[in-house]
Design a protein around this motif. Structure first.
Motif, mmCIF file in Angstrom:
data_model
loop_
_atom_site.group_PDB
_atom_site.id
_atom_site.type_symbol
_atom_site.label_atom_id
_atom_site.label_comp_id
_atom_site.label_asym_id
_atom_site.label_seq_id
_atom_site.Cartn_x
_atom_site.Cartn_y
_atom_site.Cartn_z
ATOM 1 N N THR A 1 1.889 19.371 -2.319
ATOM 2 C CA THR A 1 2.321 18.430 -1.282
ATOM 3 C C THR A 1 1.644 17.091 -1.496
ATOM 4 O O THR A 1 2.266 16.029 -1.400
ATOM 5 C CB THR A 1 1.984 18.978 0.117
ATOM 6 N N HIS A 2 0.344 17.140 -1.804
ATOM 7 C CA HIS A 2 -0.403 15.901 -2.072
ATOM 8 C C HIS A 2 0.138 15.200 -3.320
ATOM 9 O O HIS A 2 0.235 13.972 -3.359
ATOM 10 C CB HIS A 2 -1.891 16.209 -2.266
ATOM 11 N N VAL A 3 0.472 15.979 -4.342
ATOM 12 C CA VAL A 3 0.961 15.389 -5.591
ATOM 13 C C VAL A 3 2.329 14.743 -5.400
ATOM 14 O O VAL A 3 2.570 13.599 -5.797
ATOM 15 C CB VAL A 3 1.037 16.466 -6.698
ATOM 16 N N VAL A 4 3.266 15.471 -4.752
ATOM 17 C CA VAL A 4 4.646 14.992 -4.589
ATOM 18 C C VAL A 4 4.727 13.783 -3.670
ATOM 19 O O VAL A 4 5.445 12.820 -3.956
ATOM 20 C CB VAL A 4 5.547 16.139 -4.057
ATOM 21 N N PHE A 5 3.965 13.814 -2.582
ATOM 22 C CA PHE A 5 4.077 12.746 -1.586
ATOM 23 C C PHE A 5 2.918 11.754 -1.655
ATOM 24 O O PHE A 5 2.692 10.991 -0.721
ATOM 25 C CB PHE A 5 4.149 13.345 -0.174
ATOM 26 N N TRP A 6 2.185 11.760 -2.805
ATOM 27 C CA TRP A 6 1.003 10.918 -2.914
ATOM 28 C C TRP A 6 1.319 9.443 -2.698
ATOM 29 O O TRP A 6 0.608 8.743 -1.984
ATOM 30 C CB TRP A 6 0.351 11.117 -4.289
ATOM 31 N N ASP A 7 2.403 8.957 -3.291
ATOM 32 C CA ASP A 7 2.755 7.538 -3.176
ATOM 33 C C ASP A 7 3.017 7.117 -1.730
ATOM 34 O O ASP A 7 2.773 5.969 -1.349
ATOM 35 C CB ASP A 7 3.983 7.226 -4.031
ATOM 36 N N LYS A 8 3.530 8.047 -0.928
ATOM 37 C CA LYS A 8 3.835 7.718 0.468
ATOM 38 C C LYS A 8 2.633 7.891 1.396
ATOM 39 O O LYS A 8 2.535 7.224 2.423
ATOM 40 C CB LYS A 8 4.992 8.595 0.957
ATOM 41 N N LEU A 9 1.727 8.794 1.032
ATOM 42 C CA LEU A 9 0.597 9.102 1.905
ATOM 43 C C LEU A 9 -0.683 8.352 1.538
ATOM 44 O O LEU A 9 -1.622 8.311 2.333
ATOM 45 C CB LEU A 9 0.316 10.607 1.862
ATOM 46 N N LYS A 10 -0.736 7.761 0.358
ATOM 47 C CA LYS A 10 -1.972 7.144 -0.132
ATOM 48 C C LYS A 10 -2.410 5.972 0.744
ATOM 49 O O LYS A 10 -1.600 5.325 1.427
ATOM 50 C CB LYS A 10 -1.775 6.649 -1.566
ATOM 51 N N LYS A 11 -3.715 5.725 0.732
ATOM 52 C CA LYS A 11 -4.321 4.593 1.429
ATOM 53 C C LYS A 11 -4.865 3.606 0.398
ATOM 54 O O LYS A 11 -5.556 3.996 -0.544
ATOM 55 C CB LYS A 11 -5.472 5.079 2.315
ATOM 56 N N ASN A 12 -4.558 2.332 0.574
ATOM 57 C CA ASN A 12 -5.103 1.313 -0.321
ATOM 58 C C ASN A 12 -6.578 1.093 0.010
ATOM 59 O O ASN A 12 -6.942 0.876 1.167
ATOM 60 C CB ASN A 12 -4.329 0.002 -0.178
#
Length: 354
Positions: free
Chosen positions: A7-18
């Motif tokens: 889940t973290h890998v697939v949605f990383w771009d949407k969930l990541k924090k700058n």
């Protein structure tokens, strides 16, 4: 675990924090490495802030480490936060005074969602550490990790299963190693036996594939006597980066970590565990110093912290620090994490994403 991981890998771009890291020294570099390889953190580092020679601070003097991401001066802090859409700031200057830290937090408080900092607690904070509000004061309580009887049984069961599986691979692998050695005119014994320090300081005989020429110890003594640089390197790291004693077949075995496979015999005998500290040599006991007691409190392992966190890039003292960390933070989850990282390294994916 698999659902959480992917889940973290697939949605990383949407969930990541700058993220912006305050600091540009060794600590900041290590923190960036963790953010980059640990996808569970969801931290996307955009750059670093160099606080040296800035009138805002008076006591910051870091040795700047070259980074993969841009390094900005402190005067551009607010500008970088706005341009890079920074949501989280990580303060990676453990030596920063409390006064300077407070000034920095006040400057950031309305600029970003989250502010985190690394306290100056190296080696004291473990997974069992608790933070308490002691009548308005921050109090940190720490303790060593403890292993329950149930966990001991589970860990031993895992060792037995791994040992049986390892022996299934050991037989054909031994025939292959024998073929490689004979092909290069090497008819000496395939296995190498050596005395190592085990749990609670008890010595035992470890089994490995022989990766060096016969009489390797005698040759090492001769090399150190003739070459001062070799002596200094070995005394500091307890190994040589370009060891001339390693055979061609041995080079292949070490590169793939297959030279450790005979240690599954030690695992089945109960002398070693699948995961644990490095099995040290008796002559290294003096050099282990204050780390000795913590390191020998656990069974040595085929793989562990130092094998998955740098291996050849880690010097002797850093290996001891990693092994001490393992003892103080032991958990079944840590064992599983290190096992997964080991498998990824053997398969050629060194970075991992743990």
């Amino acid at each position: 675990m698999l659902i959480a991981r992917y889940t973290h890998v697939v949605f990383w771009d949407k969930l990541k924090k700058n993220v912006l890291i305050i600091g540009a020294g060794t600590t900041a570099s290590q923190l960036y490495g963790t953010c980059r390889t640990n996808r569970y953190s969801l931290l996307n580092v955009k750059g670093f802030i160099n606080c040296n020679d800035d009138p805002f601070f008076h006591h910051v003097d870091q040795t700047i480490v070259e980074q993969e991401k841009p390094i900005y001066p402190l005067k551009d802090l607010e500008k970088v936060i706005a341009e890079q859409d920074i949501e989280t700031v990580l303060i990676a200057i453990p030596e920063m005074s409390r006064k300077d830290q407070r000034k920095l937090v006040e400057r950031l408080i309305n600029q970003v969602e989250t502010i985190k900092y690394l306290p100056r607690m190296e080696g004291l904070v473990t997974f069992n550490t608790k933070i308490d509000d002691f009548d308005g004061q921050l109090m940190i309580s720490t303790a060593e990790g403890t292993i329950t009887n149930t966990e001991k049984i589970f860990k031993r069961g895992m060792d037995i299963l791994a040992g049986l599986a390892g022996l299934c691979v050991l037989a054909p692998l031994t025939l292959y190693v024998r073929h490689l050695n004979h092909k290069q005119g090497d008819y000496d014994p395939i296995f190498f036996k050596q005395v190592r320090i085990g749990e609670n300081g008890r010595e035992f005989t470890i089994y490995k594939y022989r990766t060096m020429v016969p009489n390797a110890e005698k040759i090492l003594d001769e090399l150190m006597e003739k070459d001062e640089a070799i002596r200094k390197e070995y005394q500091e790291n307890k190994k040589l980066r370009d060891d001339p004693r390693i055979t061609k077949a041995g080079s292949f075995l070490r590169k793939t970590s297959l030279d450790e496979f005979p240690q599954f015999i030690n695992v089945l005998k109960g002398e070693m565990s699948l995961i644990g500290p490095r099995p040290y040599l008796p002559r290294e006991k003096v050099d282990m110093g204050p780390y000795y007691q913590d390191v020998v409190s656990s069974k040595p392992g085929i793989t562990g912290m130092w094998q998955t966190h740098g291996r050849s890039e880690v010097n002797f003292e850093q290996r001891l620090e990693l092994d001490e960390y393992y003892y103080r933070n032991w958990s079944l989850w840590l064992d599983i994490t290190l096992l997964i990282r080991t498998v990824k390294q053997v398969l050629g994916d060194d970075e991992g994403a743990m």
